[in-house]
Design an enzyme around this catalytic site. Structure first.
Site, short mmCIF file in Angstrom:
data_model
loop_
_atom_site.label_atom_id
_atom_site.label_comp_id
_atom_site.label_asym_id
_atom_site.label_seq_id
_atom_site.Cartn_x
_atom_site.Cartn_y
_atom_site.Cartn_z
N LYS A 159 2.77 5.72 12.89
CA LYS A 159 3.81 4.70 12.78
C LYS A 159 4.54 4.38 14.08
CE LYS A 159 5.57 7.27 9.58
NZ LYS A 159 6.31 7.87 8.46
N ASP A 195 8.33 12.55 3.29
CA ASP A 195 9.04 11.58 2.44
C ASP A 195 8.39 11.43 1.06
OD1 ASP A 195 6.86 10.33 3.61
OD2 ASP A 195 7.94 8.52 4.23
C1 GLC Z 1 2.65 8.12 7.65
C2 GLC Z 1 2.95 9.61 7.84
C3 GLC Z 1 3.19 10.28 6.51
C4 GLC Z 1 4.25 9.53 5.73
C5 GLC Z 1 3.90 8.06 5.59
C6 GLC Z 1 4.97 7.25 4.89
O1 GLC Z 1 1.44 7.99 6.97
O2 GLC Z 1 1.89 10.22 8.53
O3 GLC Z 1 3.57 11.62 6.69
O4 GLC Z 1 4.41 10.09 4.46
O5 GLC Z 1 3.68 7.51 6.89
O6 GLC Z 1 6.19 7.29 5.60
#
Ligand code: GLC
Length: 453
Positions: A159, A195
């Site tokens: 991200k 999360d």
């Molecule tokens: C990315 C992260 C993951 C998280 C997701 C949503 O895929 O690697 O850990 O849960 O974003 O935020």
């Protein structure tokens, strides 16, 4: 005045590549199932794309958790600090959003943790708990190899983050060190969590069928309740029957498993990203990329002369200028109405768009968001089938799920088509899982009197 030519049929044809048939979705489900099993199994885990990390969360909340907790939430568009009071049947929560400036997102790990610790200390001052020693749950939404509830080794950034010197390091230790460098506040870090797990826990607090947590926001990922016996990498106490698994399914497709449905737009989004070849499924679904996929399709159709009379704008041709929130706004217009669409196109310097152009733009948005919803649905149906429980609630959060006007409905319809007969499901918006979920995980840890770090 020349005759207006309606290019919509041609654009519809071009957009067919974004359409995934049920047959393709079922193939995706088979591949994802196999990858989940690979992630869980000791021998295949090292080379698996979908890692299925252990979370060390084995107890769901029972509604009796009480107390005052701090929480940190890092991993979406914002960084937040929260203070949460869990009481009988209610909780109250205060929070503050802090910006993570770009130079920190792409700077050093040390600078990131110093920034987090500074925000935390400021927050504690403002909320008059600066002198107290509080328990803290840390929602850190990146792939972690967890060694326990308070130890997690960062595997990769996702991200848009890329802080140096952090991969391979224990994130809890990183935060503890930053707090110690300041020396002014006393914190017990009781848990580090994803999360998705926060979302599941937050939903499970009230709804005992909640056994899947899903995020469709900046990124996309899911966690679910697995039988401890299936978790080959787990070496701890086998007396508890369940374990939450953080699938990290954003990485599904990193070995080419999704190439048979990827488009030129997906390949371009990937090659322009800071992590090419990584998080392939995430790049087809999540909010960080959805608007850009739409933009790339619009650029192509403009260059083909099918849109805007062949005349684009500087902004249209500029990377990442088409925000994902535009997709939600455009699709929120009633059929036949183009008010939001017109606003967006004006913002992009495309006020010469005709009504036919607007209908075409909206169609492109629909194709991209529907494909995302279908891919997520295939993933959820795979988990539901694997768990094989008669009734499961899926707790969901994230900006795309929350703000897109049709995402929920699209998911309900598609999951119903893909799931095995006899399995029923609900999709539930999970209010603020990253905050409340972090407090709950910390509270359950205290309840179990597992030592805090
Ligand atoms: C990315 C992260 C993951 C998280 C997701 C949503 O895929 O690697 O850990 O849960 O974003 O935020």
């Amino acid at each position: 005045m020349g005759m207006a030519i309606n290019n919509l049929p041609l654009i519809r044809e071009e957009c067919e590549i974004l359409h995934m048939t049920d047959k393709q979705l079922r193939e995706i489900m088979t591949r994802l199932h196999n990858d989940l099993v690979k992630g869980l199994s000791k021998d295949t885990h090292p080379t698996a794309t979908v890692k299925c990390w252990l979370t060390y969360i084995q107890d769901l909340p029972n509604g009796k958790e009480r107390g005052k907790f701090l929480a940190l939430d890092l991993g979406g568009t914002n960084f937040r600090v929260l203070i949460i009071n869990l009481g009988e049947n209610h909780f109250d929560m205060q929070s503050k959003i802090y910006a993570i400036p770009n130079h920190i997102m792409t700077g050093t790990g040390i600078a990131l943790f110093d920034h987090i610790a500074e925000c935390l200390a400021n927050f504690m001052k403002e909320h008059n708990v600066y002198e107290e020693r509080l328990a803290l749950g840390f929602t850190f939404s990146f792939p972690l190899k967890q060694m326990g509830l308070t130890k997690g080794i960062l595997q990769r950034w996702t991200k848009g983050f890329s802080c140096s010197g952090a991969i391979g390091e224990d994130v809890v230790q990183g935060l503890k060190d930053a707090i110690a460098r300041r020396g002014d506040v006393q914190i017990d870090i009781c848990a580090i969590l994803n999360d998705t797990t926060g979302t599941l826990m937050s939903c499970a607090w009230k709804n005992h069928n909640c056994k899947i947590g899903l995020i469709v926001g900046t990124g996309s990922n899911a966690c679910y309740v697995e039988k401890t016996g299936q978790c080959e990498l787990f070496e701890g106490d086998m007396s508890k029957s369940d374990m939450l698994i953080n699938t990290e399914w954003g990485a599904f497709g990193d070995d080419g498993a999704l190439d048979f449905v990827r488009t030129e737009f997906d390949r371009e989004v990937d090659s322009n990203s800071i992590n090419p070849g990584k998080q392939i499924q995430e790049k087809m679904i999540s909010g960080m990329y959805m608007g850009e996929l739409v933009r790339l399709a619009l650029v192509k159709f403009t260059r083909m002369g099918l849109l805007f009379g062949g005349r684009g704008s500087d902004l249209l041709f500029q990377r990442n200028s088409f925000y994902t929130k535009y997709v939600s706004e455009i699709e929120s217009d009633k059929p036949g109405d183009f008010t939001s669409c017109m606003d967006v196109l004006e913002e992009l310097g495309l006020s010469h768009a005709t009504e036919a152009d607007m209908a075409a733009v909206r169609h492109v948005c629909e194709c991209v968001s529907r494909r995302a919803a279908h891919l997520v649905s295939a993933g959820i149906a795979t988990l539901l089938n694997k768990m094989n429980e008669p009734r499961v609630t899926v707790g969901i959060d994230g900006s795309v799920y929350r703000f897109h006007p049709h995402f929920h409905t699209l998911m309900c319809e598609k999951i119903a088509q893909l799931v095995q007969p006899g399995i029923s499901f609900d999709l539930m918006l999970s209010e603020d899982g990253s905050g409340r979920g972090a407090a709950l995980v910390a509270a359950v840890a205290c309840r179990e009197s597992l030592g805090c770090a």
